[in-house]
Design a protein around this motif. Structure first.
Motif, PDB file in Angstrom:
ATOM      1  N   ALA A 271       2.959  16.301  10.371  1.00 13.00           N
ATOM      2  CA  ALA A 271       3.495  15.853  11.663  1.00 13.00           C
ATOM      3  C   ALA A 271       3.825  14.361  11.638  1.00 13.00           C
ATOM      4  CB  ALA A 271       2.480  16.143  12.764  1.00 13.00           C
ATOM      5  N   PRO A 272       5.054  13.971  12.002  1.00 10.29           N
ATOM      6  CA  PRO A 272       5.433  12.561  11.932  1.00 10.29           C
ATOM      7  C   PRO A 272       4.649  11.666  12.883  1.00 10.29           C
ATOM      8  CG  PRO A 272       7.161  13.860  12.978  1.00 10.29           C
ATOM      9  CD  PRO A 272       6.179  14.828  12.397  1.00 10.29           C
ATOM     10  N   ASN A 273       4.187  12.213  14.020  1.00 12.28           N
ATOM     11  CA  ASN A 273       3.405  11.361  14.928  1.00 12.28           C
ATOM     12  C   ASN A 273       2.062  10.983  14.309  1.00 12.28           C
ATOM     13  OD1 ASN A 273       2.536  14.001  15.141  1.00 12.28           O
ATOM     14  ND2 ASN A 273       2.669  14.100  17.371  1.00 12.28           N
ATOM     15  N   PHE A 274       1.396  11.956  13.643  1.00  9.29           N
ATOM     16  CA  PHE A 274       0.143  11.634  12.967  1.00  9.29           C
ATOM     17  C   PHE A 274       0.397  10.641  11.835  1.00  9.29           C
ATOM     18  CE2 PHE A 274      -1.404  16.239  13.909  1.00  9.29           C
ATOM     19  CZ  PHE A 274      -1.462  15.935  15.258  1.00  9.29           C
ATOM     20  N   ALA A 275       1.459  10.895  11.069  1.00  6.18           N
ATOM     21  CA  ALA A 275       1.783  10.021   9.945  1.00  6.18           C
ATOM     22  C   ALA A 275       2.066   8.607  10.435  1.00  6.18           C
ATOM     23  CB  ALA A 275       2.980  10.573   9.185  1.00  6.18           C
ATOM     24  N   TYR A 276       2.807   8.492  11.535  1.00  4.37           N
ATOM     25  CA  TYR A 276       3.123   7.167  12.070  1.00  4.37           C
ATOM     26  C   TYR A 276       1.845   6.414  12.446  1.00  4.37           C
ATOM     27  CZ  TYR A 276       5.261   3.406  14.671  1.00  4.37           C
ATOM     28  OH  TYR A 276       5.646   2.156  15.093  1.00  4.37           O
ATOM     29  N   LEU A 277       0.921   7.088  13.099  1.00  6.87           N
ATOM     30  CA  LEU A 277      -0.325   6.432  13.491  1.00  6.87           C
ATOM     31  C   LEU A 277      -1.069   5.887  12.276  1.00  6.87           C
ATOM     32  CD1 LEU A 277      -1.710   8.802  16.277  1.00  6.87           C
ATOM     33  CD2 LEU A 277      -0.920   6.446  16.565  1.00  6.87           C
ATOM     34  N   MET A 278      -1.137   6.661  11.197  1.00  5.39           N
ATOM     35  CA  MET A 278      -1.867   6.203  10.008  1.00  5.39           C
ATOM     36  C   MET A 278      -1.167   5.022   9.340  1.00  5.39           C
ATOM     37  SD  MET A 278      -3.373   9.682   8.262  1.00  5.39           S
ATOM     38  CE  MET A 278      -2.101  10.839   8.774  1.00  5.39           C
ATOM     39  N   VAL A 279       0.150   5.090   9.230  1.00  8.60           N
ATOM     40  CA  VAL A 279       0.878   3.977   8.620  1.00  8.60           C
ATOM     41  C   VAL A 279       0.728   2.720   9.479  1.00  8.60           C
ATOM     42  CG1 VAL A 279       3.158   3.138   7.937  1.00  8.60           C
ATOM     43  CG2 VAL A 279       2.507   5.493   7.447  1.00  8.60           C
ATOM     44  N   ALA A 280       0.880   2.850  10.786  1.00  8.67           N
ATOM     45  CA  ALA A 280       0.763   1.692  11.682  1.00  8.67           C
ATOM     46  C   ALA A 280      -0.649   1.126  11.681  1.00  8.67           C
ATOM     47  CB  ALA A 280       1.179   2.093  13.097  1.00  8.67           C
TER      48      ALA A 280
ATOM     49  N   VAL B 210       0.856  -1.187   0.000  1.00 11.00           N
ATOM     50  CA  VAL B 210       0.000   0.000   0.000  1.00 11.00           C
ATOM     51  C   VAL B 210       0.887   1.230   0.000  1.00 11.00           C
ATOM     52  CG1 VAL B 210      -1.773   1.307   1.242  1.00 11.00           C
ATOM     53  CG2 VAL B 210      -1.825  -1.197   1.268  1.00 11.00           C
ATOM     54  N   ARG B 211       0.595   2.160  -0.881  1.00  9.66           N
ATOM     55  CA  ARG B 211       1.325   3.424  -0.942  1.00  9.66           C
ATOM     56  C   ARG B 211       0.456   4.531  -0.354  1.00  9.66           C
ATOM     57  NH1 ARG B 211       0.938   4.009  -6.350  1.00  9.66           N
ATOM     58  NH2 ARG B 211       1.873   6.069  -6.189  1.00  9.66           N
ATOM     59  N   LEU B 212       1.029   5.263   0.603  1.00  5.99           N
ATOM     60  CA  LEU B 212       0.330   6.376   1.230  1.00  5.99           C
ATOM     61  C   LEU B 212       1.034   7.682   0.896  1.00  5.99           C
ATOM     62  CD1 LEU B 212      -0.406   5.004   4.834  1.00  5.99           C
ATOM     63  CD2 LEU B 212      -1.860   4.883   2.805  1.00  5.99           C
ATOM     64  N   ARG B 213       0.271   8.757   0.845  1.00  8.17           N
ATOM     65  CA  ARG B 213       0.820  10.089   0.601  1.00  8.17           C
ATOM     66  C   ARG B 213       0.053  11.078   1.467  1.00  8.17           C
ATOM     67  NH1 ARG B 213      -1.753  11.067  -5.465  1.00  8.17           N
ATOM     68  NH2 ARG B 213      -3.916  11.229  -4.774  1.00  8.17           N
ATOM     69  N   LEU B 214       0.693  12.182   1.809  1.00  5.95           N
ATOM     70  CA  LEU B 214       0.090  13.178   2.693  1.00  5.95           C
ATOM     71  C   LEU B 214       0.107  14.549   2.021  1.00  5.95           C
ATOM     72  CD1 LEU B 214       1.629  12.013   6.085  1.00  5.95           C
ATOM     73  CD2 LEU B 214      -0.680  11.604   5.217  1.00  5.95           C
ATOM     74  N   PRO B 215      -0.649  15.504   2.561  1.00  7.35           N
ATOM     75  CA  PRO B 215      -0.777  16.808   1.888  1.00  7.35           C
ATOM     76  C   PRO B 215       0.524  17.594   1.763  1.00  7.35           C
ATOM     77  CG  PRO B 215      -2.570  16.486   3.432  1.00  7.35           C
ATOM     78  CD  PRO B 215      -1.601  15.381   3.682  1.00  7.35           C
ATOM     79  N   THR B 216       1.433  17.454   2.730  1.00 10.93           N
ATOM     80  CA  THR B 216       2.687  18.211   2.666  1.00 10.93           C
ATOM     81  C   THR B 216       3.854  17.311   3.054  1.00 10.93           C
ATOM     82  OG1 THR B 216       2.871  18.985   4.964  1.00 10.93           O
ATOM     83  CG2 THR B 216       1.397  20.228   3.499  1.00 10.93           C
TER      84      THR B 216
ATOM     85  N   ALA C 218      -2.898   1.368   9.290  1.00 11.41           N
ATOM     86  CA  ALA C 218      -3.135   0.735   7.995  1.00 11.41           C
ATOM     87  C   ALA C 218      -2.469  -0.639   7.946  1.00 11.41           C
ATOM     88  CB  ALA C 218      -2.617   1.625   6.871  1.00 11.41           C
ATOM     89  N   HIS C 219      -1.253  -0.719   8.429  1.00 12.90           N
ATOM     90  CA  HIS C 219      -0.524  -1.994   8.458  1.00 12.90           C
ATOM     91  C   HIS C 219      -1.294  -3.037   9.250  1.00 12.90           C
ATOM     92  CE1 HIS C 219       2.384  -4.922  10.031  1.00 12.90           C
ATOM     93  NE2 HIS C 219       3.069  -4.717   8.919  1.00 12.90           N
ATOM     94  N   ASP C 220      -1.720  -2.687  10.466  1.00 16.20           N
ATOM     95  CA  ASP C 220      -2.403  -3.652  11.328  1.00 16.20           C
ATOM     96  C   ASP C 220      -3.752  -4.060  10.750  1.00 16.20           C
ATOM     97  OD1 ASP C 220      -0.240  -3.420  12.990  1.00 16.20           O
ATOM     98  OD2 ASP C 220      -1.255  -2.147  14.472  1.00 16.20           O
ATOM     99  N   ALA C 221      -4.477  -3.110  10.164  1.00 20.31           N
ATOM    100  CA  ALA C 221      -5.795  -3.412   9.617  1.00 20.31           C
ATOM    101  C   ALA C 221      -5.700  -4.367   8.435  1.00 20.31           C
ATOM    102  CB  ALA C 221      -6.499  -2.124   9.201  1.00 20.31           C
TER     103      ALA C 221
END
Length: 240
Positions: free
Chosen positions: A62-71, A52-58, A73-76
């Motif tokens: 914030a890396p903490n928000f980004a980490y939560l989404m990647v983690a 899965v490839r993810l991209r963000l607006p900028t 997505a991985h677990d789901a």
């Protein structure tokens, strides 16, 4: 793996990713346009590999928000039947290398950023869940007011008074995440702690909830615009 099998699993992956939300914006990463692509291939006789490839607006989200989404997505995706391995790749982000490696190694946020992180992100997640609950509560209350309820009467309202609707379903999910009661007879207006909001505090609490909801929706709109502008510009810069 047949084409039909791949298509079916790919569809399931997309539906699963739709359950993963941006913690700050409280919207699905699929609805926000953060999922750039999904690829499924046969890994071995027992399961499939999903990328899965993810991209963000900028570049500096914030890396903490980004980490939560990647983690998340991985677990789901890894929880899906017949999925053997998952590779979630965050692209075009200043901390992508650390985030991608940390999630793949199950290192946690602290392990991914040992020199910067002050701990794991459980409290941050709870903070945003509380904000999401407030926003969903305000939307449900607005629906009741539109149907004729007076603000003074809301303190006696029950969860079952909210008609079946997307607002009700969202509120139920947010209450469940906070461990709040979801039965129809439970009070509608609850603090995040589970205590009832006193009648004299209802108006002020709802004004605050409206401010939270407007802030969340405004940030979501801004992020959509930034994402569109960023990747439209990148597409224009790619040489033909």
């Amino acid at each position: 793996m047949t084409a039909a099998t791949a298509e079916t699993l790919t569809s399931r992956v997309w539906r699963t990713l739709a359950t993963v939300v941006d913690p700050e914006l409280d919207e699905a990463i699929t609805d926000l346009g953060f999922v750039a692509g999904v690829q499924v291939r046969l890994h071995d006789d027992r399961g499939h590999a999903v990328s899965v490839r993810l991209r963000l607006p900028t570049y500096f989200c914030a890396p903490n928000f980004a980490y939560l989404m990647v983690a998340d997505a991985h677990d789901a995706v890894l929880a899906l039947p017949s999925v053997d391995t998952v590779d979630i790749v965050l692209e075009d982000h200043f901390a992508a290398e650390e985030i991608n490696a940390g999630v793949a190694a199950d290192a946690g946020f602290s392990g991914s950023f040992p020199a910067q992180a002050g701990g794991e992100l459980d409290e941050l997640r709870r903070t945003f869940r509380r904000k999401a609950h407030l926003a969903c509560l305000e939307r449900a209350v607005r629906k009741l007011v539109a149907e004729g309820w007076q603000v003074d009467a809301l303190s006696a309202g029950r969860l079952g008074d909210v008609p079946q609707s997307p607002e009700r379903e969202s509120l139920l999910r947010r209450r469940a995440e906070l461990g709040l009661p979801t039965d129809p007879a439970s009070p509608l207006l609850l603090e995040d702690s589970g205590e009832e909001i006193p009648a004299e505090n209802v108006a002020a609490r709802l004004r605050f909830a409206k401010a939270v909801r407007v802030s969340i929706e405004g940030n979501a709109g801004l992020c959509r615009g930034l994402l569109h502008t960023r990747y439209s510009r990148m597409a224009e810069e790619v040489p033909s």
